[in-house]
Motif scaffolding. Structure first.
Motif, PDB file in Angstrom:
ATOM      1  N   PHE A   1      -1.174   9.302   6.413  1.00 17.92           N
ATOM      2  CA  PHE A   1      -1.412   7.948   6.884  1.00 17.92           C
ATOM      3  C   PHE A   1      -0.331   7.553   7.899  1.00 17.92           C
ATOM      4  O   PHE A   1       0.841   7.901   7.746  1.00 17.92           O
ATOM      5  CB  PHE A   1      -1.404   6.975   5.706  1.00 17.92           C
ATOM      6  CG  PHE A   1      -2.597   7.102   4.813  1.00 17.92           C
ATOM      7  CD1 PHE A   1      -3.670   6.236   4.935  1.00 17.92           C
ATOM      8  CD2 PHE A   1      -2.664   8.098   3.845  1.00 17.92           C
ATOM      9  CE1 PHE A   1      -4.781   6.356   4.113  1.00 17.92           C
ATOM     10  CE2 PHE A   1      -3.770   8.228   3.021  1.00 17.92           C
ATOM     11  CZ  PHE A   1      -4.833   7.353   3.158  1.00 17.92           C
TER      12      PHE A   1
ATOM     13  N   ALA B   1       5.055   5.848   2.002  1.00 20.80           N
ATOM     14  CA  ALA B   1       4.412   7.137   1.760  1.00 20.80           C
ATOM     15  C   ALA B   1       5.376   8.049   1.005  1.00 20.80           C
ATOM     16  O   ALA B   1       6.571   8.087   1.307  1.00 20.80           O
ATOM     17  CB  ALA B   1       3.998   7.797   3.074  1.00 20.80           C
TER      18      ALA B   1
ATOM     19  N   LEU C   1      -3.010   5.077  -2.896  1.00 16.86           N
ATOM     20  CA  LEU C   1      -4.010   5.943  -2.270  1.00 16.86           C
ATOM     21  C   LEU C   1      -3.538   7.384  -2.386  1.00 16.86           C
ATOM     22  O   LEU C   1      -2.573   7.785  -1.733  1.00 16.86           O
ATOM     23  CB  LEU C   1      -4.190   5.573  -0.790  1.00 16.86           C
ATOM     24  CG  LEU C   1      -4.516   4.105  -0.487  1.00 16.86           C
ATOM     25  CD1 LEU C   1      -4.560   3.876   1.015  1.00 16.86           C
ATOM     26  CD2 LEU C   1      -5.833   3.701  -1.134  1.00 16.86           C
ATOM     27  N   ASN C   2      -4.202   8.151  -3.227  1.00 22.83           N
ATOM     28  CA  ASN C   2      -3.882   9.571  -3.376  1.00 22.83           C
ATOM     29  C   ASN C   2      -4.767  10.370  -2.429  1.00 22.83           C
ATOM     30  O   ASN C   2      -5.962  10.518  -2.677  1.00 22.83           O
ATOM     31  CB  ASN C   2      -4.109  10.029  -4.819  1.00 22.83           C
ATOM     32  CG  ASN C   2      -3.139   9.374  -5.773  1.00 22.83           C
ATOM     33  OD1 ASN C   2      -2.022   9.050  -5.408  1.00 22.83           O
ATOM     34  ND2 ASN C   2      -3.554   9.168  -7.005  1.00 22.83           N
ATOM     35  N   ASP C   3      -4.179  10.857  -1.360  1.00 28.90           N
ATOM     36  CA  ASP C   3      -4.967  11.505  -0.321  1.00 28.90           C
ATOM     37  C   ASP C   3      -4.074  12.458   0.462  1.00 28.90           C
ATOM     38  O   ASP C   3      -2.927  12.126   0.761  1.00 28.90           O
ATOM     39  CB  ASP C   3      -5.543  10.437   0.621  1.00 28.90           C
ATOM     40  CG  ASP C   3      -6.701  10.935   1.453  1.00 28.90           C
ATOM     41  OD1 ASP C   3      -6.576  12.017   2.062  1.00 28.90           O
ATOM     42  OD2 ASP C   3      -7.734  10.247   1.509  1.00 28.90           O
TER      43      ASP C   3
ATOM     44  N   ALA D   1      -0.416   2.278   5.782  1.00 28.07           N
ATOM     45  CA  ALA D   1       0.228   2.151   4.474  1.00 28.07           C
ATOM     46  C   ALA D   1       1.632   1.613   4.707  1.00 28.07           C
ATOM     47  O   ALA D   1       2.163   1.645   5.827  1.00 28.07           O
ATOM     48  CB  ALA D   1       0.287   3.497   3.763  1.00 28.07           C
TER      49      ALA D   1
ATOM     50  N   THR E   1       0.847  -1.189   0.000  1.00 27.05           N
ATOM     51  CA  THR E   1       0.000   0.000   0.000  1.00 27.05           C
ATOM     52  C   THR E   1       0.886   1.243   0.000  1.00 27.05           C
ATOM     53  O   THR E   1       1.740   1.400   0.866  1.00 27.05           O
ATOM     54  CB  THR E   1      -0.926   0.027   1.225  1.00 27.05           C
ATOM     55  OG1 THR E   1      -1.752  -1.145   1.211  1.00 27.05           O
ATOM     56  CG2 THR E   1      -1.824   1.263   1.192  1.00 27.05           C
TER      57      THR E   1
ATOM     58  N   THR F   1       0.957   5.556  -0.389  1.00 28.99           N
ATOM     59  CA  THR F   1       0.159   6.788  -0.318  1.00 28.99           C
ATOM     60  C   THR F   1       0.942   7.950  -0.914  1.00 28.99           C
ATOM     61  O   THR F   1       2.167   7.996  -0.849  1.00 28.99           O
ATOM     62  CB  THR F   1      -0.229   7.149   1.129  1.00 28.99           C
ATOM     63  OG1 THR F   1       0.907   7.670   1.820  1.00 28.99           O
ATOM     64  CG2 THR F   1      -0.754   5.945   1.865  1.00 28.99           C
ATOM     65  N   SER F   2       0.195   8.888  -1.477  1.00 28.65           N
ATOM     66  CA  SER F   2       0.800  10.060  -2.082  1.00 28.65           C
ATOM     67  C   SER F   2      -0.247  11.160  -2.189  1.00 28.65           C
ATOM     68  O   SER F   2      -1.374  11.014  -1.709  1.00 28.65           O
ATOM     69  CB  SER F   2       1.363   9.705  -3.468  1.00 28.65           C
ATOM     70  OG  SER F   2       1.998  10.820  -4.051  1.00 28.65           O
TER      71      SER F   2
END
Length: 297
Positions: free
Chosen positions: A133, A143, A127-129, A140, A96, A98-99
């Motif tokens: 996280f 990151a 997960l683009n958010d 995740a 997982t 994230t970015s």
């Protein structure tokens, strides 16, 4: 009375998210389901854990009294999970990542896809958010973000410098002219001020203090779309803006902001072969993109 860990974990989610609906979204379930689970747990323990208010859930004294113990239980459980996972030497499984919006869409998605194509046993969740996280809680595995990671158990690594600049459509400049020293008579699109973006909005305000703020948006994609209407200027990453039809760089003789992109991973998670392999691959891919990400002035 025997208490199940999932019941205690539910209490943690509700405290963190502040409402049944927000917790349900985070847990991938429904609000009525969580409401029933909470009521059942309160009946089982004969303790009222939350006050239901229109603004959300407010923890009671009974709930607050157990939070530190719950946090410690969770930390211990996650440490066990990470150590067991680190024994898995297979180049397979889920990673997982994230970015932020445009980074994930235009930079990371192609890189991650190429990695997954070369390693058929690996599935990647991107997960683009804008949320940060928690890598310690395994929200995740990896990151990518601007700025430093504030957790002591996170290993961070700089992967790129990304240059920004002032951009407008040529049609906008033909209509309104080149901005003067104050930006009087011009319109701009700003990024909403969250910690990682303050430097960008501050630079633009200092550059064009008298320009009218036409729109504030919380994503680079929205900024780009707004600028492409030909009605305003905005600060955009060169990688995304350069070469787009009709979009030109506006040079006002001031050094453009350059943000450092960093990769973060938990110190135990990084020992997973699939995670370590992906980190090495991503670093090499970003190295090849340096001329595009941070072009010389």
């Amino acid at each position: 009375m025997l208490v199940d860990w999932e019941e205690l974990h539910l209490v943690q989610h509700l405290v963190r998210h502040g409402s049944l609906s927000a917790a349900a979204r985070a847990m991938g379930t429904t609000q009525p389901t969580l409401s029933r689970r909470l009521e059942a747990f309160e009946q089982k323990t004969q303790q009222k854990l939350f006050e239901r208010q229109t603004s959300g859930l407010v923890p009671t004294a009974a709930c607050l009294s157990i939070l530190s113990a719950l946090e410690q239980m969770e930390a211990n459980a996650l440490a066990v999970e990470r150590r067991l996972a680190a024994q898995d030497d297979a180049l397979a499984g889920t990673i997982t990542v994230t970015s932020l919006d445009w980074l994930g869409d235009y930079l990371l998605a192609p890189i991650l896809t190429r990695f997954a194509a070369a390693h058929p046993g690996v599935t990647i969740h991107l997960l683009n958010d804008a949320r940060r996280f928690n890598l310690s809680r395994r929200d995740a595995d990896i990151a990518f973000r601007f700025g430093s990671f504030d957790q002591s158990d996170i290993v961070e690594r700089k992967v790129a410098d990304i240059r920004y600049g002032l951009f407008a459509m040529q049609a906008y400049l033909d209509r309104f002219g080149h901005p003067n020293a104050t930006g009087d008579g011009h319109a701009i699109v700003e990024l909403a001020e969250v910690p990682v973006r303050v430097s960008l909005s501050t630079w633009l305000k200092d550059l064009l203090p008298d320009a009218r703020v036409m729109l504030r948006a919380n994503s680079i994609r929205s900024q780009l779309s707004a600028v492409e209407t030909g009605a305003a200027l905005a600060t955009l990453p060169h990688f995304l803006a350069a070469g787009r039809d009709g979009l030109v760089s506006v040079d006002l003789g001031v050094a453009a902001p350059v943000l450092s992109l960093k990769l973060g991973v938990h110190q135990e998670t990084r020992n997973l072969p699939r995670v370590r392999k992906l980190i090495d691959f991503a670093v090499s891919q970003f190295a090849g993109l340096r001329p595009k990400l941070n072009p010389s002035s």
